[in-house]
Design a protein around this motif. Structure first.
Motif, short mmCIF file in Angstrom:
data_model
loop_
_atom_site.label_atom_id
_atom_site.label_comp_id
_atom_site.label_asym_id
_atom_site.label_seq_id
_atom_site.Cartn_x
_atom_site.Cartn_y
_atom_site.Cartn_z
N LEU A 108 4.79 -8.13 -5.30
CA LEU A 108 3.97 -7.96 -4.10
C LEU A 108 4.63 -8.57 -2.87
N MET A 109 5.48 -9.59 -3.05
CA MET A 109 6.17 -10.22 -1.93
C MET A 109 7.48 -9.53 -1.59
N SER A 110 7.87 -8.52 -2.39
CA SER A 110 9.19 -7.90 -2.20
C SER A 110 9.28 -7.05 -0.94
N GLY A 111 8.10 -6.59 -0.42
CA GLY A 111 8.11 -5.71 0.73
C GLY A 111 8.30 -4.25 0.38
N THR A 112 8.49 -3.94 -0.91
CA THR A 112 8.68 -2.56 -1.33
C THR A 112 7.56 -2.08 -2.25
N ALA A 113 6.56 -2.90 -2.49
CA ALA A 113 5.47 -2.51 -3.39
C ALA A 113 4.66 -1.38 -2.77
N GLY A 114 4.28 -0.42 -3.61
CA GLY A 114 3.52 0.72 -3.14
C GLY A 114 2.09 0.70 -3.65
N GLU A 115 1.37 1.78 -3.39
CA GLU A 115 -0.02 1.87 -3.81
C GLU A 115 -0.16 1.80 -5.33
N GLU A 116 0.77 2.43 -6.05
CA GLU A 116 0.70 2.40 -7.51
C GLU A 116 0.89 0.98 -8.04
N VAL A 172 -1.83 1.31 15.93
CA VAL A 172 -1.57 0.63 14.66
C VAL A 172 -2.87 0.41 13.91
N GLN A 173 -2.74 0.04 12.64
CA GLN A 173 -3.87 -0.38 11.83
C GLN A 173 -3.41 -1.54 10.96
N VAL A 174 -4.36 -2.37 10.54
CA VAL A 174 -4.05 -3.53 9.71
C VAL A 174 -4.56 -3.27 8.30
N ARG A 175 -3.65 -3.27 7.36
CA ARG A 175 -4.00 -3.02 5.96
C ARG A 175 -4.06 -4.37 5.22
N THR A 176 -5.16 -4.63 4.54
CA THR A 176 -5.32 -5.84 3.75
C THR A 176 -5.05 -5.50 2.29
N ARG A 177 -3.96 -6.03 1.76
CA ARG A 177 -3.60 -5.77 0.37
C ARG A 177 -4.21 -6.84 -0.55
N ARG A 194 -0.57 -6.20 6.22
CA ARG A 194 0.54 -5.40 6.73
C ARG A 194 0.05 -4.55 7.89
N VAL A 195 0.77 -4.61 9.01
CA VAL A 195 0.43 -3.81 10.18
C VAL A 195 1.26 -2.54 10.11
N GLU A 196 0.56 -1.39 10.13
CA GLU A 196 1.19 -0.10 9.91
C GLU A 196 0.83 0.87 11.04
N PRO A 197 1.52 2.02 11.11
CA PRO A 197 1.13 3.04 12.09
C PRO A 197 -0.30 3.52 11.83
N ALA A 198 -1.03 3.80 12.89
CA ALA A 198 -2.38 4.32 12.76
C ALA A 198 -2.34 5.69 12.08
#
Length: 326
Positions: free
Chosen positions: A22-30, A307-312, A318-322
Motif C-alpha cells: 500500500l505504501m509502494s505508490g503502485t497499488a491498484g483497486e484490486e 481534482v478529487q481526494v481519494r481516501t484509501r 491520494r489527490v487525483e484528477p477529477a
C-alpha cells in the motif's frame, strides 16, 4: 480478563507485506480489495494490521530521508525496500524490545532532546535562554559544551532566537547533515530535508559552512541559502520573510506553487501518506492555508482545482484528477 492472544508470525509478516504494497505508490483497486478481504478474514489479521499501521504512522512522522535510512539500516542483510520495510515492521509487531532501528537517524529523532509529532509545533527555552520553536515532525539534540553551544538538528525545521547572557563567549551553532550554521547575534530558521539544509536569516547574521569544507558564507538579514552534500546550492537569495516564516504562525503561503510541492509540504503536518497523482502535479495553487486542520485544506482543493481526494485508508490519501470513479 482474557489476555489478547499473540499475533502469529505468519500473520505479522502478511501485515507487513500489505503495508509495503500500500505504501509502494503502485497499488491498484484490486490490491485494495484483496487487502480489505484479508483484514476481514480473521480477527488476528485485523489486530496485526492495527499494530503495524500504528507503528508505520510513527515512522512517517519523520522526514522521508530519515525514514528511509531507518528502513535501510534495519535490513542491512536484505535487498529491496519491501524487505527492509518488512524487517522493521516485524520487529515492531513481534519483538518485545521495540524497534531495531532506535540507533538509526529515525530512532535518534524519536529519542531527541527536543522533538515534535506530526502537526505539532512547540516552543522551548535552552539552558542559556535561547528560544527555540520547533515545526511539525522536528527533532533536535542539545549538546552544550565548554567550547560551543551546539544544537544538532536531526529532522524538520526550527526557528532560533539566540540569547546573549553576560559573560557568554561560546558560539551558538546549529549542525545538520550538510553543514553548520553559526549565529552572529541573530534570529534565523534552519530546515533539514532529505539531502539538503536551508537557512534563512530574519535578524542579524549567520555564518554557514558546508560539511565538506570550503569557504564559509555569511548570510545577513533577509537572505537565505541552501546546502547540499556537495556544498552550497548556488548563490544566497533574497528572503520572502512572510512566506518563509508562515509556518511559525501555523500557515502555508502558496503563490503559484506546484500542487505536488504544496501537498508534500502539507503532508508534513499530518501522519500517514498523502500522495499526488503525477497527472495533476503541475497544477498551480495560491492562498494562505492553515495547517491546524489539514483535512479541511484538502476538502477545499476540489473547489478551485480539477481534482478529487481519494481516501484509501485512514492513513493513506491520494489527490487525483477529477472524474476518476471513486
Amino acid at each position: 480478563m482474557t489476555a489478547t492472544p499473540p499475533i502469529p508470525e505468519r500473520t505479522a509478516r502478511e501485515a507487513a507485506e500489505w503495508l509495503a504494497t500500500l505504501m509502494s505508490g503502485t497499488a491498484g483497486e484490486e490490491d485494495t480489495r484483496r487487502w480489505r478481504l484479508w483484514r476481514a478474514a480473521d480477527p488476528a489479521h485485523e489486530r496485526a494490521w492495527q499494530r503495524i499501521e500504528h507503528l508505520s504512522a510513527g515512522l512517517r512522522q519523520l522526514h522521508p530521508g530519515a525514514a528511509r535510512q531507518a528502513l535501510d539500516n534495519a535490513a542491512a542483510h536484505q535487498a529491496g525496500r519491501r524487505r527492509a520495510l518488512r524487517a522493521v515492521a516485524w520487529t515492531g509487531i513481534a519483538g518485545g524490545a521495540g524497534w531495531a532501528g532506535l540507533r538509526s537517524p529515525a530512532g535518534r529523532g524519536l529519542l531527541a532532546d527536543q522533538r515534535t509529532a506530526a502537526g505539532e509545533r512547540r516552543e522551548a527555552t535552552l539552558p542559556d535562554g535561547t528560544r527555540l520553536l520547533l515545526d511539525t515532525a522536528s527533532a533536535a539534540d542539545v549538546r552544550y559544551g565548554g567550547a560551543e553551544r551546539l544544537l544538532v538538528l536531526r529532522a524538520g525545521r526550527i526557528l532560533v532566537s539566540t540569547a546573549h547572557p553576560q559573560g557568554e563567549a561560546r558560539p551558538f551553532v546549529v549542525q545538520t547533515a550538510e553543514g553548520r550554521a553559526r549565529a552572529l547575534g541573530t534570529r534565523f530558521t534552519v530546515r533539514q530535508d532529505e539531502g539538503a539544509t536551508t537557512v534563512a536569516v530574519a535578524e542579524g547574521a549567520v555564518e554557514l559552512a558546508a560539511a565538506g569544507g570550503g569557504a564559509p558564507r555569511v548570510l545577513g538579514a533577509g537572505r537565505t541559502s541552501r546546502l547540499l552534500p556537495r556544498g552550497f546550492d548556488g548563490q544566497a537569495l533574497p528572503l520572502d520573510e512572510e512566506a518563509a516564516l508562515a509556518w511559525t504562525r501555523g500557515q502555508i503561503i502558496a503563490d503559484g506553487m506546484r500542487l505536488d510541492a504544496f501537498l508534500a509540504e502539507l503532508a508534513r503536518y499530518r501522519p500517514g501518506l498523502l500522495q499526488c497523482d503525477p497527472a495533476i502535479a503541475a497544477l498551480r495553487i495560491s492562498g494562505v492555508f492553515p495547517v491546524a486542520d489539514t483535512g479541511a485544506v484538502l476538502a477545499t482543493l476540489p473547489l478551485s482545482l480539477p481534482v478529487q481526494v481519494r481516501t484509501r485508508t485512514r492513513w493513506w490519501l491520494r489527490v487525483e484528477p477529477a472524474g476518476i470513479p471513486l
